[in-house]
Design a protein around this motif. Structure first.
Motif, PDB file in Angstrom:
ATOM      1  N   UNK A   1      16.190   6.525  -6.148  1.00 17.37           N
ATOM      2  CA  UNK A   1      14.901   6.484  -6.842  1.00 17.37           C
ATOM      3  C   UNK A   1      14.155   5.177  -6.569  1.00 17.37           C
ATOM      4  N   UNK A   2      14.902   4.078  -6.506  1.00 19.26           N
ATOM      5  CA  UNK A   2      14.278   2.757  -6.361  1.00 19.26           C
ATOM      6  C   UNK A   2      13.576   2.587  -5.009  1.00 19.26           C
TER       7      UNK A   2
ATOM      8  N   UNK B   1      11.573   4.445  -3.726  1.00 19.23           N
ATOM      9  CA  UNK B   1      10.182   4.913  -3.842  1.00 19.23           C
ATOM     10  C   UNK B   1       9.219   3.744  -4.051  1.00 19.23           C
ATOM     11  N   UNK B   2       9.751   2.665  -4.617  1.00 17.24           N
ATOM     12  CA  UNK B   2       8.905   1.492  -4.876  1.00 17.24           C
ATOM     13  C   UNK B   2       8.332   0.920  -3.567  1.00 17.24           C
TER      14      UNK B   2
ATOM     15  N   UNK C   1       5.365   2.925  -2.809  1.00 17.65           N
ATOM     16  CA  UNK C   1       4.332   2.595  -3.792  1.00 17.65           C
ATOM     17  C   UNK C   1       3.629   1.291  -3.418  1.00 17.65           C
ATOM     18  N   UNK C   2       4.418   0.269  -3.119  1.00 20.49           N
ATOM     19  CA  UNK C   2       3.845  -1.043  -2.764  1.00 20.49           C
ATOM     20  C   UNK C   2       3.029  -0.954  -1.480  1.00 20.49           C
TER      21      UNK C   2
ATOM     22  N   UNK D   1      -0.282   1.466  -2.224  1.00 19.97           N
ATOM     23  CA  UNK D   1      -1.061   1.368  -3.457  1.00 19.97           C
ATOM     24  C   UNK D   1      -2.534   1.018  -3.175  1.00 19.97           C
TER      25      UNK D   1
END
Lengths: 201, 109
Positions: free
Chosen positions: A22-23, A25-26, A29-30, A33
């Motif tokens: 799951x992590x 995905x960050x 995102x970064x 964004x």
């Protein structure tokens, strides 16, 4: 800028997330964004941008398994962002009351001056962007959600009809017809206003 | 020298510029944390079910409806009185009148 970096590693990150990390995905995102934010700022009212940005990434996360890598991740994410904006406007238009606000004297003067200036260059320098944005919002508010989206993409942002069709998930023929009609509606709306102003001046 | 632009072209250029200016709006930077919080809350993605798994799910979903249907039909059969094909055949072979046959078929006697 983040969104200019190569997209080669995206498929691997997507695989990691799909595999249960799951992590990871960050990273996506970064990386994207800013790209998503720029898209949303152009299509949504200020006070709904952050909330919709969250929805875009949550939708992307939920449907990550459907990402096949046929297009770049950035393009795939753009499609989700544009369709989320379209959904926002469809909901908004359903629940709203008829737009009652009208253009002020300043707006009408701006319009009159804008169309009478043969070269937009000189006008750009002295024009009040605030008025321009308000007139644009006023006119877009009088179109349907579909007309609004297609007009923004094709007429205002310069996407090709094929690209707009891909982003909205429509056929090219539908985009062609919609953009033509929407452009006509916009010009009719605005020309009515500046002709009215010209007549009263 | 460039040819003079039409009203629509001038307006389009100005509206495009106004639209482009929307990019400059400042927004907060807390929303990313909220996204990750929601993603963690959702947890790891479930693997996409295969065709056979989807079929199995569909079959199990239809089980209650099928059971109800069977139960309903059983009750219906139990309360109804039917004239079997054999009885009809018997009536025909015995040369009884058509009135009797019709009565037997429709009244179930």
């Amino acid at each position: 800028m983040d969104n200019d970096s190569p997209t080669s590693g995206d498929a691997e990150i997507v695989e990691q997330v799909v595999a249960g990390d799951v992590h990871a995905f960050e990273h996506l995102l970064r990386k994207y964004q800013n790209h998503v934010m720029i898209l949303l700022k152009k299509h949504l009212p200020y006070d709904h941008i952050e909330e919709t940005a969250q929805d875009v990434f949550i939708r992307a996360y939920r449907s990550l398994q459907t990402f096949r890598g046929e297009s770049s991740f950035k393009q795939w994410l753009s499609t989700i962002a544009v369709r989320t904006c379209y959904d926002y406007w469809r909901k908004h238009y359903k629940s709203r009351e008829l737009p009652m606000s009208s253009l002020t004297e300043n707006h009408l003067v701006w319009l009159e001056e804008a169309v009478s200036a043969q070269s937009s260059q000189s006008f750009h320098e002295q024009s009040l962007q605030k008025e321009a944005r308000e007139i644009l919002d006023w006119a877009l508010d009088r179109l349907s959600a579909a007309d609004r989206m297609v007009l923004e993409l094709v007429y205002l942002e310069g996407y090709s009809q094929k690209e707009a069709a891909g982003l909205l998930g429509w056929s090219i023929a539908k985009v062609k017809v919609r953009s033509f009609r929407a452009r006509k509606k916009l010009h009719k709306l605005l020309s009515k206003q500046y002709q009215k102003e010209g007549g009263t001046a | 020298m460039n040819p003079p632009k039409t009203e629509h072209e001038v307006l389009q250029a100005l509206l495009r510029e106004a639209h482009r200016q929307k990019e400059n709006v400042e927004v907060g930077d807390q929303w990313q944390q909220e996204v990750m919080r929601r993603v963690r809350e959702l947890g790891a993605l479930q693997p996409t079910p295969s065709f056979s798994e989807m079929l199995e799910q569909l079959v199990w979903r239809l089980v209650p409806v099928t059971c109800l249907l069977i139960l309903g039909l059983t009750v219906l059969f139990a309360v109804s009185d039917f004239t079997s094909g054999y009885d009809v055949f018997q009536l025909l072979m015995n040369g009884n009148g058509t009135e009797e046959l019709t009565f037997a078929l429709f009244a179930g006697l």
